[in-house]
Each structure stands twice: as structure tokens, then as C-alpha cells.
Design a protein around this motif. Sequence first.
Motif: not given
Length: 224
Positions: A180-188
Motif C-alpha cells: 500500500l505504501d508503494l502504491k500511495l507514494k506513486q499516486a502522490l
Amino acid sequence: MESLRPAVPHPLRRRAFVAVALVWAVLLISAFVQAERSSDMTDERPATGDYAVVAKAGDLAIEAGELKLWMRLKRSEVIGAYRKSDGELVLPDDWNKSFNGRTPLEALKKEALSGAIRAKAKQTLAKRFGIDSDYGYRKLSAMLTAENRRRNEAKSRGEAVYGPLQFEETTYYEYLLSNLDLKLKQALGGLTEPDYASRIDEAANELQLSLVVDRDVYDALTAP
């Protein structure tokens, strides 16, 4: 000669029949309403055990099982902190021993709740970007069971299984949060680690403002 006309019920008999019919109708309706109320009460009965809601932050619920999971994750950290400041802990006896006005168990619950709120903050942000991140304890348990079954079946077919053959609950939860951290960093927008941590802190602080804790469930939790 007999009359072929149907017999006409006596007015008194007719009224008696109508009265009996009305009584039965009332009884049936009452029984139906009572059954509906009983069903509603059953549906609204609060969950118990690991599925009991220990706290709410906004519209997000933190279940007892989730907080207990975080207590296991934070256990070593809290023990280490007490060793540095208050000397060696003798466990499990010292979990409820007061050190400077607070017990290690109280500190562990506080750290666990903080961790759970940060996880909920990530889930809140993920929802804004359409990222599936519903890791409530009930769903987490179902996902873990399904994943371990999939890995067992893959092994039985002679297929390669990457990572552990069977996930432990804490390991699987950390695995989900890491993804989830990886996906969120990318989305942000590819935030740096400090900027990402700051963004999560802000979201967690917002949730903290609406935090409501069920003290009965919270106080009943024991050290892992």
C-alpha cells in the motif's frame, strides 16, 4: 319443495365470524412485527471477541483483533523503551507494574492505537485514489486464509511459491501495508520518504481528532 337459494348467515353469526377474523389478523401482524424487531436486534448486536470495535476514527472502525495485531507489532519496541528508561522488565509480571505513573501495557496499547490510526490514515488516502485498501480485521482474516490456501495448493501442484509457504498474521499485514505504501507514494507523485511520512502524519492527526475509544473493550485487552 326445498329452496335452492343459499342459506343467509344470521347477522350475529356474521359479526362473530368477522370479529374472529380480525383477532387472527391482529395476532398475525403482531407476530410478524415482533419477528422483525427480533431480527433487527440480532443484526444490531455488537460484535464480540476479535471483531468487537475498540475505537472509531471518523467513519473507520478499529476492531480488537486489529489492535491486538498492532500490540504484537509494537511489543519489542515498547519493551526496548522500558529497558532504556526503567531497567529490565520481568515479563509477563511487569506488564501491569507502574513505572513513573504508567504501566508498560498502557504504553503498548497507546503505541498500538497510534499504529492502527496511521494505517487507517493510509487507507483513507488510498480510497481517494481508488486504491483498494480495506484491511479491516474481518477482511484481513479472510484474505490471509485465502492466501495461505492458494500457496498450499500451488505447492501441491509443484509450482514455485515465492516468500513463505504460510504467512503469519503480522507478516501478512506488514506485507499488505508495504504494498500500500508503494502504491500511495506513486499516486502522490513519487514523494520522498520524509515527505510521505509527513503526509501520513497529517492524515493521522486529522483522524485522531475524531477518535472515540470504547473503554470497556480497550481496557479488557491484555499483553500479547
